[in-house]
Design a protein around this motif. Structure first.
Motif, PDB file in Angstrom:
ATOM      1  N   ARG A 127     -30.557 -63.750 -24.946  1.00 10.76           N
ATOM      2  CA  ARG A 127     -31.548 -62.869 -25.531  1.00 10.76           C
ATOM      3  C   ARG A 127     -32.713 -63.960 -25.653  1.00 10.76           C
ATOM      4  O   ARG A 127     -33.829 -63.497 -25.511  1.00 10.76           O
ATOM      5  CB  ARG A 127     -30.898 -62.890 -26.713  1.00 10.76           C
ATOM      6  CG  ARG A 127     -29.901 -61.978 -27.091  1.00 10.76           C
ATOM      7  CD  ARG A 127     -29.069 -62.057 -28.429  1.00 10.76           C
ATOM      8  NE  ARG A 127     -29.387 -60.714 -29.122  1.00 10.76           N
ATOM      9  CZ  ARG A 127     -29.021 -60.470 -30.403  1.00 10.76           C
ATOM     10  NH1 ARG A 127     -28.879 -61.555 -31.020  1.00 10.76           N
ATOM     11  NH2 ARG A 127     -29.525 -59.347 -30.692  1.00 10.76           N
ATOM     12  N   SER A 228     -15.819 -65.207 -25.362  1.00 14.69           N
ATOM     13  CA  SER A 228     -14.479 -65.138 -25.331  1.00 14.69           C
ATOM     14  C   SER A 228     -13.914 -64.096 -26.171  1.00 14.69           C
ATOM     15  O   SER A 228     -13.772 -63.966 -27.417  1.00 14.69           O
ATOM     16  CB  SER A 228     -13.520 -66.433 -25.543  1.00 14.69           C
ATOM     17  OG  SER A 228     -12.315 -66.105 -25.782  1.00 14.69           O
ATOM     18  N   LEU A 229     -13.519 -62.842 -25.619  1.00 17.41           N
ATOM     19  CA  LEU A 229     -13.088 -61.657 -26.456  1.00 17.41           C
ATOM     20  C   LEU A 229     -12.122 -60.908 -25.240  1.00 17.41           C
ATOM     21  O   LEU A 229     -12.285 -60.786 -24.161  1.00 17.41           O
ATOM     22  CB  LEU A 229     -14.220 -60.811 -26.589  1.00 17.41           C
ATOM     23  CG  LEU A 229     -13.805 -59.735 -27.894  1.00 17.41           C
ATOM     24  CD1 LEU A 229     -13.568 -60.272 -29.064  1.00 17.41           C
ATOM     25  CD2 LEU A 229     -14.774 -58.755 -27.926  1.00 17.41           C
TER      26      LEU A 229
ATOM     27  N   LYS B 135     -24.311 -58.061 -33.301  1.00 19.00           N
ATOM     28  CA  LYS B 135     -23.554 -59.039 -32.469  1.00 19.00           C
ATOM     29  C   LYS B 135     -23.129 -60.259 -33.393  1.00 19.00           C
ATOM     30  O   LYS B 135     -23.743 -61.113 -33.854  1.00 19.00           O
ATOM     31  CB  LYS B 135     -24.553 -59.434 -31.394  1.00 19.00           C
ATOM     32  CG  LYS B 135     -24.826 -58.739 -30.406  1.00 19.00           C
ATOM     33  CD  LYS B 135     -25.253 -59.315 -29.133  1.00 19.00           C
ATOM     34  CE  LYS B 135     -25.346 -58.369 -27.952  1.00 19.00           C
ATOM     35  NZ  LYS B 135     -25.602 -56.923 -28.218  1.00 19.00           N
ATOM     36  N   VAL B 137     -20.314 -63.244 -34.184  1.00 17.39           N
ATOM     37  CA  VAL B 137     -19.414 -64.125 -33.367  1.00 17.39           C
ATOM     38  C   VAL B 137     -18.631 -64.828 -34.562  1.00 17.39           C
ATOM     39  O   VAL B 137     -18.951 -65.384 -35.555  1.00 17.39           O
ATOM     40  CB  VAL B 137     -20.224 -65.022 -32.586  1.00 17.39           C
ATOM     41  CG1 VAL B 137     -19.293 -66.174 -31.966  1.00 17.39           C
ATOM     42  CG2 VAL B 137     -20.985 -64.545 -31.705  1.00 17.39           C
ATOM     43  N   PRO B 162     -15.962 -58.601 -33.646  1.00 24.82           N
ATOM     44  CA  PRO B 162     -16.950 -59.796 -33.018  1.00 24.82           C
ATOM     45  C   PRO B 162     -17.229 -59.439 -31.538  1.00 24.82           C
ATOM     46  O   PRO B 162     -16.219 -59.007 -30.807  1.00 24.82           O
ATOM     47  CB  PRO B 162     -16.120 -60.909 -33.359  1.00 24.82           C
ATOM     48  CG  PRO B 162     -14.662 -60.615 -33.532  1.00 24.82           C
ATOM     49  CD  PRO B 162     -14.765 -59.128 -33.887  1.00 24.82           C
ATOM     50  N   VAL B 163     -18.202 -59.807 -30.812  1.00 28.42           N
ATOM     51  CA  VAL B 163     -18.458 -59.821 -29.623  1.00 28.42           C
ATOM     52  C   VAL B 163     -17.824 -61.086 -28.793  1.00 28.42           C
ATOM     53  O   VAL B 163     -17.670 -61.212 -27.760  1.00 28.42           O
ATOM     54  CB  VAL B 163     -19.915 -59.933 -29.246  1.00 28.42           C
ATOM     55  CG1 VAL B 163     -20.536 -58.640 -29.862  1.00 28.42           C
ATOM     56  CG2 VAL B 163     -20.695 -61.117 -29.771  1.00 28.42           C
ATOM     57  N   SER B 164     -17.434 -61.982 -29.855  1.00 29.00           N
ATOM     58  CA  SER B 164     -16.898 -63.157 -29.034  1.00 29.00           C
ATOM     59  C   SER B 164     -15.906 -64.109 -29.975  1.00 29.00           C
ATOM     60  O   SER B 164     -16.463 -64.038 -31.349  1.00 29.00           O
ATOM     61  CB  SER B 164     -17.977 -64.288 -28.274  1.00 29.00           C
ATOM     62  OG  SER B 164     -17.106 -65.411 -27.715  1.00 29.00           O
ATOM     63  N   GLU B 165     -15.010 -64.557 -29.712  1.00 26.83           N
ATOM     64  CA  GLU B 165     -14.012 -65.122 -30.670  1.00 26.83           C
ATOM     65  C   GLU B 165     -13.951 -66.639 -29.880  1.00 26.83           C
ATOM     66  O   GLU B 165     -13.341 -66.973 -29.011  1.00 26.83           O
ATOM     67  CB  GLU B 165     -12.483 -64.599 -30.806  1.00 26.83           C
ATOM     68  CG  GLU B 165     -12.668 -63.410 -31.493  1.00 26.83           C
ATOM     69  CD  GLU B 165     -11.112 -62.695 -31.421  1.00 26.83           C
ATOM     70  OE1 GLU B 165     -11.117 -61.750 -31.940  1.00 26.83           O
ATOM     71  OE2 GLU B 165     -10.362 -63.224 -30.648  1.00 26.83           O
ATOM     72  N   GLU B 166     -14.493 -67.590 -30.650  1.00 29.37           N
ATOM     73  CA  GLU B 166     -14.687 -69.017 -30.442  1.00 29.37           C
ATOM     74  C   GLU B 166     -13.517 -69.807 -30.742  1.00 29.37           C
ATOM     75  O   GLU B 166     -12.986 -69.322 -31.522  1.00 29.37           O
ATOM     76  CB  GLU B 166     -15.992 -69.656 -30.721  1.00 29.37           C
ATOM     77  CG  GLU B 166     -17.088 -68.902 -30.396  1.00 29.37           C
ATOM     78  CD  GLU B 166     -17.512 -68.889 -28.799  1.00 29.37           C
ATOM     79  OE1 GLU B 166     -17.295 -69.719 -28.133  1.00 29.37           O
ATOM     80  OE2 GLU B 166     -18.065 -67.805 -28.722  1.00 29.37           O
ATOM     81  N   LYS B 175     -23.943 -70.504 -31.136  1.00 31.32           N
ATOM     82  CA  LYS B 175     -24.202 -69.220 -30.576  1.00 31.32           C
ATOM     83  C   LYS B 175     -25.275 -68.701 -31.677  1.00 31.32           C
ATOM     84  O   LYS B 175     -26.200 -68.050 -31.363  1.00 31.32           O
ATOM     85  CB  LYS B 175     -23.228 -68.196 -30.542  1.00 31.32           C
ATOM     86  CG  LYS B 175     -22.226 -68.566 -29.544  1.00 31.32           C
ATOM     87  CD  LYS B 175     -22.078 -67.616 -28.370  1.00 31.32           C
ATOM     88  CE  LYS B 175     -21.698 -68.083 -27.259  1.00 31.32           C
ATOM     89  NZ  LYS B 175     -20.392 -68.823 -27.012  1.00 31.32           N
ATOM     90  N   ALA B 181     -26.481 -64.945 -31.065  1.00 34.05           N
ATOM     91  CA  ALA B 181     -25.747 -63.821 -32.046  1.00 34.05           C
ATOM     92  C   ALA B 181     -26.548 -63.524 -33.169  1.00 34.05           C
ATOM     93  O   ALA B 181     -27.418 -64.301 -33.493  1.00 34.05           O
ATOM     94  CB  ALA B 181     -24.413 -64.683 -32.528  1.00 34.05           C
ATOM     95  N   ASP B 182     -26.285 -62.323 -33.784  1.00 29.37           N
ATOM     96  CA  ASP B 182     -27.229 -61.614 -34.908  1.00 29.37           C
ATOM     97  C   ASP B 182     -26.378 -62.387 -36.161  1.00 29.37           C
ATOM     98  O   ASP B 182     -27.277 -62.531 -37.175  1.00 29.37           O
ATOM     99  CB  ASP B 182     -26.809 -60.250 -34.964  1.00 29.37           C
ATOM    100  CG  ASP B 182     -27.567 -59.496 -33.964  1.00 29.37           C
ATOM    101  OD1 ASP B 182     -28.536 -60.210 -33.589  1.00 29.37           O
ATOM    102  OD2 ASP B 182     -27.056 -58.456 -33.647  1.00 29.37           O
TER     103      ASP B 182
END
Lengths: 278, 251
Positions: A127, A228-229, B135, B137, B162-166, B175, B181-182
């Motif tokens: 972004r 990662s999802l 977004k 995370v 979530p858009v991603s799981e770290e 992020k 990420a928002d």
């Protein structure tokens, strides 16, 4: 039988005594090298818990990751052919100035650590990236955290294998047949379809397999760029890494999936990639 | 000639296998501390304070996700002290038999929402995070901060997507810092350490889910006395003071 007397002069006898012998001191490192490659995989197999294996292999997490991995790797491989194939041709046949520099640039993803590749993609297409900001503001498109990001990361890392493979075989084959076709009046497009493409087919097979294998194993660029999802961006290597944090048996079972796929890939690619192309 | 090759090869092999980098530390005591990623800033400052009192000691850190470190310890990674971000992960190490004695809690931590300084998605509460198009995370449930996230979700009655799981709380923070990420859910201490780079938003449910941080010295530590001394320092007044400075709660 008539040629029996001439055979000896035409090529050396094929008896065992004429074979090149490997110097004895080289055997030890050779064995160590082999052990280094094979033993870790065997070590992985010893960690498998056979009673839990069926459940672990069919867990939703494993199946989602396998499904995603196969899909994205196939798309990345197709993308590599469609884009990388023409690039290989340009590199091998055209006479643009500065082509040597371009050839070196194509090798960049091969030598760059994948994590760096992921960061590079993020700062271009994220972004806040140059292009990503534009895409988001103008078209409302966001690339990170999507399956497209996984495909992009895999293509970035794997496509050079295809380009290098095809370019090498084009250069080895030489341009003679194409030149002949041109003198016979064939245009560039006809020559490409009827002469170059058939010449490329054997190398294309092995390059494809290598590209697919590299895409399938992609980890660093994907986790950095795509996140990662489960089901969206968590491919098998990422799922193995995440699962290993809490359940090693499950991670080992998933690794087994990748080992099996790798073995299949080697068996399929072996005749051309390992034993030299014919 | 042949023999000389062979001997040379063997020597090289032995050197590689035994790790020839162990010489040169004579007279200097080394302590290897494996610690949760969220302890990075505070433990570095604690080290400086500890080394100021013990000039002959060098401390090596490896900050990673607690679960990853726990697994490495179970697999025999040599180290002296392990500090984890929750009790569940510590139990793994204790059960593996590599802990020397009982673990001791030295701090507590809780989650907070972090957003980029300009808060592009206009997040003001935990419920906002579940909104469509946000977004968010988080940590993966397999690691302590992810387990805490799940508990907070239950307490608040809000399901996040979530858009991603770290796998590591610092990845979540990064992020958000990078503006990719928002919002993210990290520990209060991580938000504190990030300073101006993020804005943190406190929410009530987080106060009901506390992570306790235990520390333990490991069996076969190179210098058990030094390990114990370091742990006592972390739990002592100076350690407490530094931990509090970074936003950790008292145990």
């Amino acid at each position: 039988m008539r040629f029996g007397t001439r055979r000896g002069t035409r090529r050396p006898p094929a008896s065992a005594s004429a074979r090149v012998r490997v110097p004895v001191p080289l055997w030890l490192p050779a064995i160590v090298a082999l052990a280094l490659v094979v033993l870790p995989v065997l070590g992985l197999l010893t960690r498998i818990d056979p009673t839990r294996l069926p459940t672990l292999l069919t867990s939703p997490e494993a199946l989602a990751a396998l499904n995603l991995s196969l899909h994205t790797s196939l798309i990345s491989t197709a993308l590599s052919v469609v884009l990388g194939g023409p690039l290989a041709l340009v590199l091998a046949r055209s006479r643009l100035p500065g082509l040597r520099v371009v050839r070196a640039l194509v090798l960049l993803p091969l030598v760059l650590p994948p994590v760096v590749g992921g960061l590079a993609l993020l700062y271009l297409l994220g972004r806040t990236g140059v292009l990503g900001g534009l895409l988001e503001n103008v078209f409302g498109l966001t690339i990170p955290y999507t399956t497209s990001a996984v495909v992009l990361a895999q293509t970035f890392v794997a496509m050079p294998f295809l380009v290098v493979g095809l370019e090498g075989s084009l250069r080895t084959a030489g341009a003679r047949y194409e030149q002949v076709a041109a003198t016979l009046g064939a245009g560039p497009w006809l020559t490409f379809r009827r002469v170059t493409l058939p010449l490329l087919l054997p190398a294309l097979g092995s390059s494809l397999v290598l590209t697919f294998a590299r895409a399938l194993g992609e980890f660093g660029a994907t986790i950095t760029f795509a996140g990662s999802l489960r089901g969206t961006t968590r491919t098998l290597p990422l799922a193995i890494y995440t699962t290993a944090q809490s359940d090693v048996d499950a991670a080992v079972a998933m690794s087994l999936l990748l080992v099996v796929i790798a073995l299949v890939v080697i068996v399929v690619a072996r005749p051309k990639a390992v034993e030299g192309r014919s | 000639m042949r023999n000389r090759f062979l001997v040379g090869g063997l020597v090289l092999l032995l050197a590689v296998l035994t790790g020839c980098g162990q010489a040169g530390n004579q007279g200097r005591k080394e302590l290897t501390v494996l610690a949760a990623a969220s302890l990075m800033e505070s433990f570095r400052e604690i080290r400086d304070a500890f080394v100021a009192e013990h000039p002959d000691v060098g401390i090596d850190f490896d900050f990673q996700g607690s679960s990853l470190l726990a697994e490495q310890i179970r697999q025999g990674r040599p180290a002296d002290v392990y500090a984890s971000a929750d009790a569940r992960t510590m139990r793994k190490v204790v059960r593996s038999g590599r802990a020397a004695g009982d673990s001791k809690t030295f701090a507590t931590n809780r989650l907070t929402i972090v957003v980029p300084p300009d808060n592009p998605a206009g997040v003001t509460s935990f419920a906002d995070l579940a909104g469509p198009g946000e977004k968010v995370v988080t940590c993966a449930p397999q690691v302590p901060c992810g387990a805490a996230t799940e508990r907070v979700e239950r307490v608040a009655g809000v399901r996040l997507s979530p858009v991603s799981e770290e796998t590591d709380v610092k990845d979540v923070l990064n992020k958000v810092v990078a503006g990719e990420a928002d919002a993210g859910l990290v520990y209060v201490t991580d938000a504190h350490a990030a300073g101006e780079q993020v804005r943190s938003i406190d929410f009530p449910a987080s106060h009901e889910v506390l992570n306790t941080y235990p520390v333990v010295s490991l069996e076969d530590a190179a210098d058990p006395e030094l390990a114990t001394e370091f742990m006592a320092f972390v739990r002592g007044p100076k350690g407490r003071e530094i931990l509090a400075e970074y936003g950790f709660g008292a145990p």
